[in-house]
Design a protein around this motif. Structure first.
Motif, short mmCIF file in Angstrom:
data_model
loop_
_atom_site.label_atom_id
_atom_site.label_comp_id
_atom_site.label_asym_id
_atom_site.label_seq_id
_atom_site.Cartn_x
_atom_site.Cartn_y
_atom_site.Cartn_z
N ASN A 146 -8.90 76.86 -5.45
CA ASN A 146 -9.90 76.32 -4.51
C ASN A 146 -10.35 74.91 -4.85
OD1 ASN A 146 -10.90 78.76 -2.63
ND2 ASN A 146 -10.42 79.56 -4.69
N GLN A 147 -9.70 74.33 -5.85
CA GLN A 147 -10.02 72.97 -6.28
C GLN A 147 -11.52 72.81 -6.56
OE1 GLN A 147 -8.32 70.43 -3.18
NE2 GLN A 147 -6.34 70.41 -4.24
N LEU A 148 -12.02 73.71 -7.40
CA LEU A 148 -13.44 73.70 -7.77
C LEU A 148 -13.59 73.40 -9.26
CD1 LEU A 148 -14.57 76.97 -5.93
CD2 LEU A 148 -14.99 74.61 -5.18
N LYS A 149 -14.78 72.94 -9.61
CA LYS A 149 -15.14 72.79 -11.01
C LYS A 149 -15.93 74.02 -11.45
CE LYS A 149 -15.08 67.76 -11.00
NZ LYS A 149 -15.83 66.50 -11.25
N MET A 150 -15.93 74.28 -12.75
CA MET A 150 -16.54 75.50 -13.27
C MET A 150 -17.98 75.72 -12.79
SD MET A 150 -16.31 78.29 -14.98
CE MET A 150 -14.93 78.26 -16.11
N PRO A 151 -18.88 74.73 -12.86
CA PRO A 151 -20.27 74.99 -12.43
C PRO A 151 -20.38 75.46 -10.98
CG PRO A 151 -20.14 72.94 -13.68
CD PRO A 151 -18.73 73.37 -13.41
N GLN A 152 -19.46 74.99 -10.12
CA GLN A 152 -19.55 75.37 -8.71
C GLN A 152 -19.36 76.88 -8.50
OE1 GLN A 152 -16.55 72.19 -7.70
NE2 GLN A 152 -17.84 71.98 -5.88
N TRP A 191 -10.52 94.58 -18.30
CA TRP A 191 -11.94 94.22 -18.44
C TRP A 191 -12.21 93.68 -19.86
CZ3 TRP A 191 -14.61 92.87 -14.64
CH2 TRP A 191 -16.00 92.79 -14.69
N LYS A 192 -11.65 92.50 -20.09
CA LYS A 192 -11.87 91.79 -21.34
C LYS A 192 -12.16 90.32 -21.03
CE LYS A 192 -9.12 94.66 -24.45
NZ LYS A 192 -7.98 94.68 -25.41
N LYS A 193 -12.88 89.67 -21.93
CA LYS A 193 -13.32 88.30 -21.71
C LYS A 193 -12.14 87.36 -21.40
CE LYS A 193 -15.88 84.57 -24.04
NZ LYS A 193 -14.82 83.56 -24.11
N GLU A 194 -11.07 87.50 -22.15
CA GLU A 194 -9.94 86.59 -21.96
C GLU A 194 -9.33 86.75 -20.56
OE1 GLU A 194 -10.33 88.72 -24.39
OE2 GLU A 194 -10.81 87.38 -26.09
N ALA A 195 -9.21 88.02 -20.10
CA ALA A 195 -8.61 88.27 -18.78
C ALA A 195 -9.51 87.76 -17.68
CB ALA A 195 -8.35 89.76 -18.61
N VAL A 196 -10.82 87.99 -17.80
CA VAL A 196 -11.77 87.51 -16.78
C VAL A 196 -11.78 85.99 -16.76
CG1 VAL A 196 -14.22 87.43 -16.16
CG2 VAL A 196 -13.19 89.59 -16.88
N SER A 197 -11.71 85.37 -17.95
CA SER A 197 -11.67 83.91 -18.02
C SER A 197 -10.43 83.38 -17.31
CB SER A 197 -11.66 83.47 -19.49
OG SER A 197 -11.55 82.08 -19.60
N GLY A 198 -9.31 84.11 -17.45
CA GLY A 198 -8.08 83.70 -16.77
C GLY A 198 -8.23 83.75 -15.26
N VAL A 199 -8.87 84.79 -14.74
CA VAL A 199 -9.10 84.91 -13.30
C VAL A 199 -9.98 83.77 -12.81
CG1 VAL A 199 -10.16 86.32 -11.49
CG2 VAL A 199 -8.75 87.40 -13.26
N LEU A 200 -11.02 83.44 -13.59
CA LEU A 200 -11.91 82.33 -13.22
C LEU A 200 -11.11 81.04 -13.05
CD1 LEU A 200 -15.13 82.72 -15.42
CD2 LEU A 200 -15.08 82.32 -12.96
N LYS A 201 -10.28 80.77 -14.03
CA LYS A 201 -9.49 79.52 -13.97
C LYS A 201 -8.54 79.51 -12.79
CE LYS A 201 -9.75 78.88 -18.98
NZ LYS A 201 -9.01 78.98 -20.26
N GLU A 202 -7.95 80.67 -12.48
CA GLU A 202 -7.03 80.75 -11.33
C GLU A 202 -7.76 80.47 -10.03
OE1 GLU A 202 -5.34 84.63 -11.49
OE2 GLU A 202 -4.31 84.29 -13.40
#
Length: 463
Positions: free
Chosen positions: A419-425, A403-414
């Motif tokens: 799903n071939q999505l852009k960040m705003p979606q 539960w840290k920003k860097e780890a959550v950011s990594g999950v977001l990117k994965e």
């Protein structure tokens, strides 16, 4: 010579911005030279002076951190001293008893106006060699008038305006004590400055006309004169004298509106004084730099946008725990719920960069302290069937990640890549489900401030 300055407000209203600037400059000048700063309450206007106004002045000074070295002194507690000086002046002939009634004085002035002369007391009761005074009206109590010089001039080198000269014939014999014995404003000020050994009088230029009268009184008493400096008025952005229509004018309004004292001090310091191009500086720097040579002669303009800019700077620089002390009461007033919510200092550290006032900061921080209530139309727009699988995938991985920003950011990117999505979606529906709104700081930074279980529960509610 030890520098001794004073701030001497009349407690007939709040401490306004102009008075606060006068206090700041007087305080800084004394501090610069290692002198003393005296607080004096000029409360002889009994009809208009109130204890509430006295407290408002003291509260405003305390909020700004302008600590006085002596006082507060109250003129109403110095009546015996004033009467003593009046008696001495009557004895030595520098003052005299005047039995002219207010109606008679007004009639004098009307005759002078009709003759295109300057209205003034005509000296009916002024003793002169060979002059016979009128009979004293039965039962009438006299005022005491100062025997002003009839020729010559009063000249002083004003530290702001330069040399000022006023002919004594322009000044009449002003009343220094009323029929009941209470002294008048100009007399009290002169005696106070003398007794308190004031070396520099810094005040607004609405007092320029009082200065020659006070100088003549001091000279009649054989007192040493202080140096005088009269600051130009503060105007609004429309060029008119600052008033309520321009916004807050009481110093105690500014903390309520969410301004930090250091921002207000920095802003006031630049209203009529400058140090090169320096805009932002500490009070320590200000005291070190402050002098009377760089006070401007033209009126200063009060600009809320500039004050907001400075306040934003000091909010960004402020310790988050200190900000929390200011913001928590504001959040409580907005109905904030703190049970199970993120730590307030951490929230403020995330939210403060683009905020101008503490009130705005509290309003922005509320997204962490209320249940989200996304609008139905926004849910329909952003929580589509196409995005729900990616959200579910994100929630599943979120359950096990550090539960840290860097780890959550990594999950977001994965999840975005899978799903071939852009960040705003993905970020927009996440913001909506977790906070109820679309505008927030970086979504990974927001998520980790919440407890993991809170985030998962809010996502589960809509998935």
């Amino acid at each position: 010579m030890t520098v001794r300055t004073r701030f001497a407000p009349s407690p007939t209203g709040f401490l306004h911005v102009g008075g606060a600037r006068t206090a700041l400059f007087s305080w800084a000048y004394a501090r610069h030279f290692g002198g003393q700063f005296i607080l004096r309450i000029e409360d002889t206007d009994l009809e208009r002076s109130t204890p509430e106004a006295v407290q408002a002045i003291i509260d405003g000074m305390q909020w700004l951190g302008l600590q006085h070295d002596e006082g507060p002194f109250y003129q109403m507690q110095r009546m015996d001293r004033y009467r003593e000086v009046v008696a001495k002046m009557l004895e030595d002939g520098s003052a005299y008893l005047c039995y002219s009634s207010p109606e008679e004085v007004e009639a004098m002035r009307e005759r002078q106006r009709a003759a295109s002369e300057k209205p003034r007391y005509d000296g009916t009761w002024r003793p002169e060699p060979g002059k016979t005074l009128p009979a004293i009206p039965e039962g009438r109590k006299p005022v005491v008038r100062f025997r002003n010089p009839t020729d010559g001039e009063v000249t002083w080198n004003d530290v702001v305006k330069g040399s000022i000269t006023i002919a004594n014939r322009e000044l009449d014999d002003l009343v220094i004590a009323r029929p009941d014995g209470t002294p008048t404003y100009n007399f009290c000020v002169a005696i106070d400055d003398w007794d308190m050994k004031i070396t520099h009088v810094i005040r607004g230029d609405d007092h320029v006309n009082n200065t020659p009268r006070q100088i003549n009184i001091l000279r009649a008493l054989g007192a040493e004169l202080p140096q005088y400096g009269h600051l130009p008025m503060i105007h609004g952005t429309d060029g008119q004298k600052l008033s309520k229509r321009h916004g807050a004018v009481s110093v105690t309004d500014y903390p309520e509106q969410g301004y930090l004292p250091e921002a207000m001090l920095n802003y006031l310091a630049r209203l009529g004084w400058s140090h090169g191009d320096d805009e932002i500086f500490s009070m320590e720097q200000f005291v070190q730099w402050f002098d009377l040579d760089h006070l401007t002669k033209s009126p200063a303009q009060f600009n809320f946008e500039k004050l907001d800019w400075l306040n934003n700077h000091y909010i960004k620089q402020a310790d988050n725990a200190r900000l929390a002390e200011f913001v928590r009461p504001r959040l409580e007033a907005l109905g904030a719920r703190f049970d199970g919510a993120p730590e307030l200092p951490a929230v403020l550290g995330l939210m403060k960069d683009r905020i101008n006032t503490l009130n705005e900061l509290a309003a922005a921080a509320m997204l962490f302290y209320r249940e989200p209530a996304p609008q139905a139309d926004l849910l329909a727009q952003h929580l589509t069937d196409a995005i729900k699988p990616a959200l579910a995938q994100f929630a599943e991985r979120l359950a096990a990640v550090e539960w840290k920003k860097e780890a959550v950011s990594g999950v977001l990117k994965e999840v975005l890549a899978a799903n071939q999505l852009k960040m705003p979606q993905l970020a927009m529906p996440l913001r909506l489900l977790i906070t109820g709104q679309l505008q927030t700081p970086s979504i990974d930074a927001v998520l980790v401030l919440f407890d993991r279980d809170v985030v998962l529960a809010r996502l589960k509610k809509y998935l």
